[in-house]
Design a protein around this motif. Structure first.
Motif, PDB file in Angstrom:
ATOM      1  N   ILE A  13      -5.371  12.441 -26.389  1.00  0.00           N
ATOM      2  CA  ILE A  13      -6.370  12.409 -27.455  1.00  0.00           C
ATOM      3  C   ILE A  13      -6.400  11.006 -28.057  1.00  0.00           C
ATOM      4  CG2 ILE A  13      -6.988  13.306 -29.731  1.00  0.00           C
ATOM      5  CD1 ILE A  13      -5.358  15.898 -28.707  1.00  0.00           C
ATOM      6  N   LYS A  15      -7.565   9.520 -31.004  1.00  0.00           N
ATOM      7  CA  LYS A  15      -8.065  10.003 -32.293  1.00  0.00           C
ATOM      8  C   LYS A  15      -9.004   9.011 -32.976  1.00  0.00           C
ATOM      9  CE  LYS A  15      -3.864   8.848 -34.856  1.00  0.00           C
ATOM     10  NZ  LYS A  15      -2.716   9.406 -35.578  1.00  0.00           N
ATOM     11  N   CYS A  18     -12.465  10.032 -32.009  1.00  0.00           N
ATOM     12  CA  CYS A  18     -12.840  11.389 -32.418  1.00  0.00           C
ATOM     13  C   CYS A  18     -13.667  11.394 -33.700  1.00  0.00           C
ATOM     14  CB  CYS A  18     -11.550  12.199 -32.620  1.00  0.00           C
ATOM     15  SG  CYS A  18     -11.819  13.853 -33.281  1.00  0.00           S
ATOM     16  N   LYS A  19     -14.699  12.276 -33.704  1.00  0.00           N
ATOM     17  CA  LYS A  19     -15.526  12.430 -34.908  1.00  0.00           C
ATOM     18  C   LYS A  19     -15.305  13.796 -35.568  1.00  0.00           C
ATOM     19  CE  LYS A  19     -17.855   8.492 -34.535  1.00  0.00           C
ATOM     20  NZ  LYS A  19     -17.130   7.935 -33.394  1.00  0.00           N
ATOM     21  N   CYS A  24     -14.001  20.666 -28.870  1.00  0.00           N
ATOM     22  CA  CYS A  24     -12.867  20.851 -27.945  1.00  0.00           C
ATOM     23  C   CYS A  24     -12.027  22.060 -28.358  1.00  0.00           C
ATOM     24  CB  CYS A  24     -12.009  19.591 -27.904  1.00  0.00           C
ATOM     25  SG  CYS A  24     -11.398  19.060 -29.514  1.00  0.00           S
ATOM     26  N   CYS A  40      -7.839  10.705 -39.022  1.00  0.00           N
ATOM     27  CA  CYS A  40      -7.695   9.431 -38.322  1.00  0.00           C
ATOM     28  C   CYS A  40      -8.182   8.325 -39.260  1.00  0.00           C
ATOM     29  CB  CYS A  40      -8.487   9.437 -37.014  1.00  0.00           C
ATOM     30  SG  CYS A  40     -10.265   9.507 -37.225  1.00  0.00           S
ATOM     31  N   TYR A  44     -11.740  11.333 -39.938  1.00  0.00           N
ATOM     32  CA  TYR A  44     -12.047  12.625 -39.320  1.00  0.00           C
ATOM     33  C   TYR A  44     -10.765  13.375 -38.972  1.00  0.00           C
ATOM     34  CZ  TYR A  44     -16.605  10.430 -38.630  1.00  0.00           C
ATOM     35  OH  TYR A  44     -17.799   9.788 -38.827  1.00  0.00           O
ATOM     36  N   PHE A  46      -8.749  15.203 -36.326  1.00  0.00           N
ATOM     37  CA  PHE A  46      -8.694  15.071 -34.857  1.00  0.00           C
ATOM     38  C   PHE A  46      -7.903  16.247 -34.275  1.00  0.00           C
ATOM     39  CE2 PHE A  46      -5.392  12.713 -37.008  1.00  0.00           C
ATOM     40  CZ  PHE A  46      -4.231  13.178 -36.400  1.00  0.00           C
ATOM     41  N   CYS A  64     -16.566  17.038 -25.174  1.00  0.00           N
ATOM     42  CA  CYS A  64     -16.380  16.021 -26.231  1.00  0.00           C
ATOM     43  C   CYS A  64     -17.495  14.985 -26.152  1.00  0.00           C
ATOM     44  CB  CYS A  64     -15.028  15.337 -26.086  1.00  0.00           C
ATOM     45  SG  CYS A  64     -14.822  14.023 -27.328  1.00  0.00           S
ATOM     46  N   ASP A  66     -17.695  12.271 -27.706  1.00  0.00           N
ATOM     47  CA  ASP A  66     -17.218  10.928 -28.051  1.00  0.00           C
ATOM     48  C   ASP A  66     -16.139  10.404 -27.106  1.00  0.00           C
ATOM     49  OD1 ASP A  66     -18.686  10.253 -30.593  1.00  0.00           O
ATOM     50  OD2 ASP A  66     -17.958  12.267 -31.026  1.00  0.00           O
ATOM     51  N   ALA A  68     -13.245  11.275 -26.482  1.00  0.00           N
ATOM     52  CA  ALA A  68     -11.983  11.109 -27.215  1.00  0.00           C
ATOM     53  C   ALA A  68     -10.845  11.921 -26.630  1.00  0.00           C
ATOM     54  CB  ALA A  68     -12.189  11.515 -28.683  1.00  0.00           C
ATOM     55  N   ILE A  69     -11.140  12.770 -25.658  1.00  0.00           N
ATOM     56  CA  ILE A  69     -10.096  13.634 -25.119  1.00  0.00           C
ATOM     57  C   ILE A  69     -10.144  13.596 -23.591  1.00  0.00           C
ATOM     58  CG2 ILE A  69     -11.536  15.720 -25.415  1.00  0.00           C
ATOM     59  CD1 ILE A  69      -8.876  17.172 -26.196  1.00  0.00           C
TER      60      ILE A  69
END
Ligand code: SF4
Ligand code: SF4
Length: 74
Positions: A13, A15, A18-19, A24, A40, A44, A46, A64, A66, A68-69
């Motif tokens: 992840i 972070k 992440c938004k 997820c 984060c 946001y 995460f 996801c 973004d 992010a994962i």
């Protein structure tokens, strides 16, 4: 009785990307993820891994928006 199985994959992840949308968490059928109570640097919540039963389906990575994962098969 719970079996102590080896995880099939590892979740990474990022972070800071992440938004905090929670997709997820919502789409993981195994309940592997929850949104953290922490924030984060962008402010946001995460996701965090709370279970060791990921099956490596890539759903979290795919949903996801973004990037992010990431899922890595072991
Ligand atoms: S790869 Fe599948 S099982 Fe593993 S955390 Fe993501 S959605 Fe859940
Ligand atoms: S889907 Fe992506 S942006 Fe949304 S909470 Fe999960 S990691 Fe963060």
């Amino acid at each position: 009785m719970s079996k102590d199985k080896k995880p099939k994959s590892k979740i990474f992840i990022n972070k800071e990307f992440c938004k905090g949308c929670g997709f997820c968490v919502e789409f993981c059928k195994k309940g592997v993820l929850v949104l953290s109570n922490s924030y984060c640097d962008s402010g946001y919540h995460f996701p965090e891994v709370i279970k060791n039963n990921c099956v490596g389906c890539y759903t979290c990575e795919i949903v996801c928006p973004d990037f992010a994962i990431k899922v890595e098969k072991l």
